[in-house]
Design an enzyme around this catalytic site. Structure first.
Site, PDB file in Angstrom:
ATOM      1  N   HIS A 313      -1.248  -1.969   7.858  1.00  0.00           N
ATOM      2  CA  HIS A 313      -1.679  -0.886   6.980  1.00  0.00           C
ATOM      3  C   HIS A 313      -2.226   0.236   7.848  1.00  0.00           C
ATOM      4  CE1 HIS A 313      -3.833   1.269   3.765  1.00  0.00           C
ATOM      5  NE2 HIS A 313      -3.096   0.592   2.920  1.00  0.00           N
ATOM      6  N   ASP A 371       0.546  -5.114  -1.032  1.00  0.00           N
ATOM      7  CA  ASP A 371       1.925  -5.004  -1.521  1.00  0.00           C
ATOM      8  C   ASP A 371       2.724  -6.290  -1.310  1.00  0.00           C
ATOM      9  OD1 ASP A 371       1.676  -2.200  -2.199  1.00  0.00           O
ATOM     10  OD2 ASP A 371       1.654  -1.828  -0.055  1.00  0.00           O
TER      11      ASP A 371
END
Length: 431
Positions: A313, A371
């Site tokens: 991320h 996700d």
């Protein structure tokens, strides 16, 4: 903002006079150097593509510590909110700064519930789209169109107008997303019902049909509610910054939120869970569990072109705190729906196991992000992949509108106007 006792000094190698820059302290997190007068004092701008080291605003809503893997809404850890609150309670918190008491919660629920219905003429606007239009294209249009129907609350300088617009956007977004879905599959639109929860109502509008009653599964309802909570806000990301920049011109809130929807559509932002699910499906189709090791070796080979989606991320350099919650939610949903042996979930667990043990991924801090599991949950619920980003937009609406409202309320706010380093041709004459 609190002014620090220390200051920064900017010096130049050509002997130009040095410049003192004030430093402001946040409640937590890095301090910031105030460079607002830099151009006036030096005739120079700063250069920071992607805003990697630039604070574009001050905000009291959401705080992220990427190194610690920490996400706070108004000071509350995301883990506690996801386990102890429902989505509308979190919405109230993000909008107002404090969790609601029992009466405030009931009043807020009532206000949102009784604004879920959209103007009937919107369905005629909807019919102007092709049936195979991407749901995000439809949603961008529908959200922007709200300004044509609710212009009684678009005075951005009126706090009551801003409050009503916030309620309307939070309330109507599930209805608009469900409309986009129903239209795409050729089914009649389902009107909202005031006797259901926010999330239960959305599930019913999505999956009910006139032929039979729809009963909301409480496990699925809670799982989707948690997805909404985990995506409600995420500091100054691309879509939130877009909403702030668009809103800084003084445009109405519906147009500002529509700009956030459009930005979220990008695969580098809101489309990440869709990309992750596609990766898992392709891996399953090409050998599944037997090929996981080989797949991960290809990921480590920079020349293979194979990417590991759902890991790493831009902000989190530790385990994404939302990922662990989503993994637990994934297990609960699959068990409740009798899908414990779902091959994609098994693949996901094995990919995670390897990534957390292999030095290559550990050294690069490529931990699973939210996700990675949210796509599996939505797929199990019955939400089509093309609608994943619209679900994200539904959840993020409260964050967008809270950030927009905070900006409008800030006495220091100005229209956004980034500068540039010009590298084109200097002034020249036509010969």
């Amino acid at each position: 903002m609190k002014l620090s006792d220390k200051k920064a000094t900017l010096s130049f190698s050509d002997g130009s006079a040095s410049v003192e820059l004030p430093i402001y302290q946040g409640t937590v997190g890095p301090d910031v150097m105030d460079i607002r007068k830099l151009y006036g004092q030096t005739g120079m701008f700063t250069y920071d593509p992607g805003f990697l080291s630039t604070a574009s605003c001050s905000s009291a809503i959401t705080y992220i510590d990427g190194d610690k893997g920490e996400l706070l809404y108004r000071g509350y850890p995301i883990e506690q909110l996801a386990q102890n609150c429902d989505f509308l309670q979190v919405c109230y918190l993000i909008l107002n700064g404090e969790l609601p008491d029992e009466k405030q919660s009931a009043d807020f629920d009532y206000a949102v519930t009784h604004h879920t219905l959209v103007h009937d003429q919107l369905q005629f606007f909807l019919r102007g789209f092709r049936r195979d239009a991407h749901p995000m294209a439809v949603l961008t249009g529908l959200v922007g169109a709200l300004a044509a129907f609710y212009h009684d609350s678009t005075d951005i300088n009126n706090p009551e107008h801003r409050r009503i617009s916030a309620i309307r956007l939070i309330a109507k977004m599930p209805t608009l997303v469900a409309m986009a879905y129903k239209y795409s599959v050729g089914q009649p639109l389902a009107y909202p019902r005031n006797d259901l929860s926010y999330t239960g109502n959305f599930l019913r509008m999505m999956f009910s049909n006139p032929c039979e009653d729809y009963v909301v599964n409480p496990v699925v309802e809670r799982a989707l509610d948690r997805i909404f909570i985990l995506h409600a806000d995420h500091e100054q990301n691309a879509s939130t910054s877009t909403v702030r920049l668009c809103g800084s011109s003084g445009t109405n809130p519906f147009a500002a939120i529509a700009s956030g929807v459009a930005c979220l559509w990008g695969p580098a932002h809101g489309g990440a869970n869709e990309a992750c699910l596609q990766m898992l499906e392709e891996l399953q189709a090409n050998g599944g569990m037997a090929k996981v090791g080989e797949f991960m070796e290809k990921v480590k080979d920079k020349n293979s072109g194979v990417r590991l989606m759902g890991f790493g991320h831009r902000v989190y350099k530790n385990y994404d705190p939302r990922a662990k919650l989503m993994q637990e939610t994934c297990k609960e949903v699959l068990q409740a729906l009798g899908l414990e042996n779902d091959p994609l979930f098994k693949l996901a667990m094995e990919l995670e196991r390897i990534a957390l043990e292999d030095p290559y991924f550990v050294e690069r801090k490529l931990y699973p992000n939210v996700d990675f599991y949210s796509g599996i949950v939505q797929r199990a619920i019955g939400i089509p992949t093309s609608l994943f980003t619209a679900i994200f937009a539904l959840a993020r609406t409260v964050g967008w509108i809270a950030q927009w409202n905070e900006m409008i309320s800030d006495p220091e706010y100005k229209i956004g106007r980034p500068r540039q380093l010009f590298t084109g041709s200097p002034s020249r004459d036509i010969k």
